[in-house]
Design a protein around this motif. Structure first.
Motif, PDB file in Angstrom:
ATOM      1  N   SER A  57       1.040  -0.932   0.219  1.00  0.00           N
ATOM      2  CA  SER A  57      -0.411   0.186   0.166  1.00  0.00           C
ATOM      3  C   SER A  57       0.394   1.077   0.089  1.00  0.00           C
ATOM      4  CB  SER A  57      -0.535  -0.540   1.132  1.00  0.00           C
ATOM      5  OG  SER A  57      -1.642   1.262   1.111  1.00  0.00           O
ATOM      6  N   ALA A  58       1.626   1.213   0.859  1.00  0.00           N
ATOM      7  CA  ALA A  58       3.269   2.284   0.713  1.00  0.00           C
ATOM      8  C   ALA A  58       3.565   2.129  -0.088  1.00  0.00           C
ATOM      9  CB  ALA A  58       3.928   2.282   1.531  1.00  0.00           C
ATOM     10  N   TYR A  59       3.653   1.412  -1.015  1.00  0.00           N
ATOM     11  CA  TYR A  59       4.355   1.582  -2.244  1.00  0.00           C
ATOM     12  C   TYR A  59       3.987   2.283  -3.267  1.00  0.00           C
ATOM     13  CZ  TYR A  59       5.693  -0.411  -7.302  1.00  0.00           C
ATOM     14  OH  TYR A  59       5.695  -0.736  -8.259  1.00  0.00           O
ATOM     15  N   ARG A  60       2.380   1.796  -3.087  1.00  0.00           N
ATOM     16  CA  ARG A  60       1.456   1.629  -4.555  1.00  0.00           C
ATOM     17  C   ARG A  60       1.078   4.327  -4.614  1.00  0.00           C
ATOM     18  NH1 ARG A  60      -3.354  -2.069  -5.305  1.00  0.00           N
ATOM     19  NH2 ARG A  60      -4.299  -0.180  -5.418  1.00  0.00           N
ATOM     20  N   ASN A  61       1.187   3.502  -3.127  1.00  0.00           N
ATOM     21  CA  ASN A  61       0.047   5.610  -3.255  1.00  0.00           C
ATOM     22  C   ASN A  61       1.953   6.138  -3.115  1.00  0.00           C
ATOM     23  OD1 ASN A  61       0.144   7.539  -0.176  1.00  0.00           O
ATOM     24  ND2 ASN A  61      -0.675   7.647  -1.891  1.00  0.00           N
ATOM     25  N   LYS A  62       2.383   6.070  -2.421  1.00  0.00           N
ATOM     26  CA  LYS A  62       3.854   7.314  -2.462  1.00  0.00           C
ATOM     27  C   LYS A  62       4.925   7.512  -3.558  1.00  0.00           C
ATOM     28  CE  LYS A  62       2.701   7.858   1.586  1.00  0.00           C
ATOM     29  NZ  LYS A  62       2.297   9.458   1.757  1.00  0.00           N
ATOM     30  N   PHE A  63       5.006   5.605  -4.093  1.00  0.00           N
ATOM     31  CA  PHE A  63       5.614   6.066  -5.673  1.00  0.00           C
ATOM     32  C   PHE A  63       4.700   5.971  -6.700  1.00  0.00           C
ATOM     33  CE2 PHE A  63       8.697   3.503  -2.807  1.00  0.00           C
ATOM     34  CZ  PHE A  63       9.548   4.680  -2.512  1.00  0.00           C
ATOM     35  N   GLY A  64       3.900   5.667  -6.228  1.00  0.00           N
ATOM     36  CA  GLY A  64       2.715   5.650  -7.369  1.00  0.00           C
ATOM     37  C   GLY A  64       1.973   7.316  -8.416  1.00  0.00           C
ATOM     38  N   GLU A  65       1.738   7.911  -6.932  1.00  0.00           N
ATOM     39  CA  GLU A  65       1.158   9.140  -7.151  1.00  0.00           C
ATOM     40  C   GLU A  65       1.598  10.631  -6.004  1.00  0.00           C
ATOM     41  OE1 GLU A  65      -2.133   8.524  -4.569  1.00  0.00           O
ATOM     42  OE2 GLU A  65      -2.397   6.570  -5.118  1.00  0.00           O
ATOM     43  N   ILE A  66       2.430  10.376  -5.261  1.00  0.00           N
ATOM     44  CA  ILE A  66       3.092  11.575  -4.667  1.00  0.00           C
ATOM     45  C   ILE A  66       4.689  11.778  -4.983  1.00  0.00           C
ATOM     46  CG2 ILE A  66       3.090  12.256  -2.397  1.00  0.00           C
ATOM     47  CD1 ILE A  66       0.979  11.595  -2.762  1.00  0.00           C
ATOM     48  N   ARG A  67       4.297  13.457  -5.814  1.00  0.00           N
ATOM     49  CA  ARG A  67       5.768  13.677  -5.770  1.00  0.00           C
ATOM     50  C   ARG A  67       6.810  14.246  -5.934  1.00  0.00           C
ATOM     51  NH1 ARG A  67       8.225  12.437 -10.371  1.00  0.00           N
ATOM     52  NH2 ARG A  67       9.753  14.506 -11.304  1.00  0.00           N
ATOM     53  N   GLU A  68       6.587  14.174  -4.281  1.00  0.00           N
ATOM     54  CA  GLU A  68       7.599  14.392  -2.999  1.00  0.00           C
ATOM     55  C   GLU A  68       8.543  13.253  -2.833  1.00  0.00           C
ATOM     56  OE1 GLU A  68       8.281  15.504   1.731  1.00  0.00           O
ATOM     57  OE2 GLU A  68       5.960  16.160   0.857  1.00  0.00           O
ATOM     58  N   TYR A  69       7.589  12.197  -2.955  1.00  0.00           N
ATOM     59  CA  TYR A  69       8.374  10.427  -2.630  1.00  0.00           C
ATOM     60  C   TYR A  69       9.299  10.423  -4.052  1.00  0.00           C
ATOM     61  CZ  TYR A  69       6.197  10.072   2.210  1.00  0.00           C
ATOM     62  OH  TYR A  69       5.807  10.266   3.774  1.00  0.00           O
ATOM     63  N   GLN A  70       8.801  10.759  -5.126  1.00  0.00           N
ATOM     64  CA  GLN A  70       9.142  10.391  -6.134  1.00  0.00           C
ATOM     65  C   GLN A  70      10.344  10.929  -6.140  1.00  0.00           C
ATOM     66  OE1 GLN A  70       6.177  11.022  -9.282  1.00  0.00           O
ATOM     67  NE2 GLN A  70       4.754   9.545  -8.284  1.00  0.00           N
ATOM     68  N   GLN A  71      10.418  11.942  -5.948  1.00  0.00           N
ATOM     69  CA  GLN A  71      11.693  12.403  -5.946  1.00  0.00           C
ATOM     70  C   GLN A  71      13.143  12.571  -5.109  1.00  0.00           C
ATOM     71  OE1 GLN A  71      10.368  16.709  -5.865  1.00  0.00           O
ATOM     72  NE2 GLN A  71      10.152  16.846  -8.221  1.00  0.00           N
ATOM     73  N   ARG A  72      12.386  12.464  -3.747  1.00  0.00           N
ATOM     74  CA  ARG A  72      13.199  11.913  -2.493  1.00  0.00           C
ATOM     75  C   ARG A  72      13.707  10.802  -2.234  1.00  0.00           C
ATOM     76  NH1 ARG A  72      11.406  13.928   4.382  1.00  0.00           N
ATOM     77  NH2 ARG A  72      13.741  12.876   5.049  1.00  0.00           N
ATOM     78  N   TYR A  73      12.570   9.543  -2.326  1.00  0.00           N
ATOM     79  CA  TYR A  73      13.188   8.264  -2.127  1.00  0.00           C
ATOM     80  C   TYR A  73      13.255   7.107  -3.421  1.00  0.00           C
ATOM     81  CZ  TYR A  73      11.748   9.281   2.743  1.00  0.00           C
ATOM     82  OH  TYR A  73      11.586   9.766   3.918  1.00  0.00           O
ATOM     83  N   GLY A  74      12.580   7.633  -4.298  1.00  0.00           N
ATOM     84  CA  GLY A  74      12.273   6.805  -5.898  1.00  0.00           C
ATOM     85  C   GLY A  74      13.671   7.116  -6.614  1.00  0.00           C
ATOM     86  N   ALA A  75      14.192   8.553  -6.995  1.00  0.00           N
ATOM     87  CA  ALA A  75      15.208   8.896  -7.597  1.00  0.00           C
ATOM     88  C   ALA A  75      16.442   8.283  -7.223  1.00  0.00           C
ATOM     89  CB  ALA A  75      15.562  10.976  -7.901  1.00  0.00           C
ATOM     90  N   GLU A  76      16.352   7.876  -5.826  1.00  0.00           N
ATOM     91  CA  GLU A  76      17.347   7.544  -4.936  1.00  0.00           C
ATOM     92  C   GLU A  76      18.094   5.939  -5.431  1.00  0.00           C
ATOM     93  OE1 GLU A  76      21.036   7.280  -2.474  1.00  0.00           O
ATOM     94  OE2 GLU A  76      20.575   8.172  -4.105  1.00  0.00           O
ATOM     95  N   ILE A  77      16.312   4.952  -5.352  1.00  0.00           N
ATOM     96  CA  ILE A  77      16.359   3.333  -4.850  1.00  0.00           C
ATOM     97  C   ILE A  77      15.956   3.755  -6.841  1.00  0.00           C
ATOM     98  CG2 ILE A  77      14.418   2.272  -5.440  1.00  0.00           C
ATOM     99  CD1 ILE A  77      13.149   3.499  -2.877  1.00  0.00           C
TER     100      ILE A  77
END
Length: 376
Positions: A221-241
């Motif tokens: 649920s956290a994965y789908r919400n934060k990396f699929g919908e929230i730009r802040e998480y994509q930039q802060r965590y997704g890019a690094e991952i």
């Protein structure tokens, strides 16, 4: 006498199954994976899970139910709270309906917690915790002084709706149905905001509860919400991952296409005590051995358990737990099964120890991703 053990994860290429791998994991590695608390052997932990979740125990509990003392309901002090009395709750069960089943479920949950928490070295009090762990705990416990309860919120387990309920009880919102962007800090009181003597008093005298969810379903649920919908998480965590775990990734990835296996690889390398709260283990967020919760609600029985909590805290009859929005599509067991079956088994073997206490404390079975189960 006991039910058949849960099916272990099948290992690739004939390697030993997950159950045996966990049981003989080196002490240092397991301790590091749990972020510091003393190691509990997974075989012992899974024994607690199996016993607590067995139908045999449920039948035993039903047999002795008449001799059980009622669960602690509420501190006697009450200021200005209109109790629901015998009125039915809108959209829910009337008070006392299913009380026997509820008592059985809650007693099994309590027995499971006690079985794990009584092990040597487990914390018995919040003040036994290291400063960092205690700070995390106190920042996640919300306070209602008017209704004398403490709620430890766990992200991705309906915590936004519970915060709405707290704001309605405090008179800040008129209704849980008010369509406003949720502010997760304002108009809320946290234990961390109080002085030590005020914290101790509330921990001793207030009704305390939390809600939990299948650990891997919560991660999905956290994965789908934060990396699929929230730009802040994509930039802060997704890019690094993506930079860390994807071969050939450029220096500036967008972070909006993180795969679930990449997310799990990131979790394997993270210290649980320093994780983002949306994927930090519940054990570290709420410390269920150090805090003696009166009630543990389950996301899988959210409406019934939430209604019961509102009864116990004597919330006014017009305050109800918010209904799930029609557009919301939660991570389902079927979706989780698909993602786990398409994830390398060796990766699951590495990530599960991070959450083994959540599985054990709250009686969730380990996933079955044998070849037979994944091809059904």
């Amino acid at each position: 006498m006991f039910p058949r053990p849960l099916t272990p994860l099948a290992a690739p290429n004939g390697a030993e199954p997950l159950g045996r791998a966990l049981r003989r994991a080196p002490l240092g590695r397991a301790r590091a994976g749990l972020g510091g608390p003393p190691l509990l052997l997974p075989s012992m932990l899974m024994f607690a899970v199996i016993v607590a979740s067995s139908g045999l125990l449920l039948m035993i509990e039903r047999g002795i139910l008449a001799e059980m003392k009622p669960l602690p309901l509420h501190p006697p002090s009450r200021v200005g709270a209109a109790w629901r009395g015998t009125a039915s709750r809108p959209g829910g069960l009337p008070p006392n309906a299913g009380d026997s089943d509820l008592q059985v479920r809650q007693d099994v949950r309590n027995r499971t917690l006690r079985a794990v928490c009584r092990q040597p070295g487990m914390p018995r009090d919040p003040w036994d915790l290291p400063a960092g762990q205690r700070r995390t705990l106190l920042r996640h416990i919300l306070v209602s002084d008017r209704y004398r309860f403490l709620y430890c919120y766990v992200p991705k387990v309906a915590c936004s709706n519970w915060k709405r309920v707290l704001k309605v009880l405090a008179g800040v919102l008129d209704s849980v149905d008010v369509r406003l962007k949720m502010d997760h800090r304002s108009d809320l009181v946290f234990l961390a905001d109080l002085r030590p003597e005020e914290i101790r008093y509330r921990l001793q005298h207030y009704f305390k509860f939390l809600f939990v969810r299948d650990p891997l379903e919560r991660l999905l649920s956290a994965y789908r919400n934060k990396f699929g919908e929230i730009r802040e998480y994509q930039q802060r965590y997704g890019a690094e991952i993506v930079r860390r775990y994807r071969a050939g990734a450029g220096p500036n990835p967008a972070g909006d296409d993180v795969t679930f296996p990449e997310f799990l690889r990131y979790l394997v390398d993270e210290d649980p005590e320093r994780m983002n709260e949306h994927w930090m283990p519940v054990y570290h967020l709420c410390q269920p051995c150090a805090v003696h919760y009166d009630f543990v609600g389950y996301y899988e029985m959210l409406e019934a358990d939430a209604n019961q909590v509102l009864e116990w805290v004597r919330a006014p009859p017009h305050v109800r737990f918010p209904a799930r929005q029609a557009w919301y599509r939660p991570a389902s067991p079927e979706s989780l099964h698909y993602h786990l079956c398409t994830t390398p088994r060796a990766l699951l073997q590495d990530v599960l120890p991070k959450y083994i206490l959540d599985f054990s404390l709250f009686a969730y079975p380990l996933p079955n991703v044998t070849r037979e189960a994944c091809h059904q």
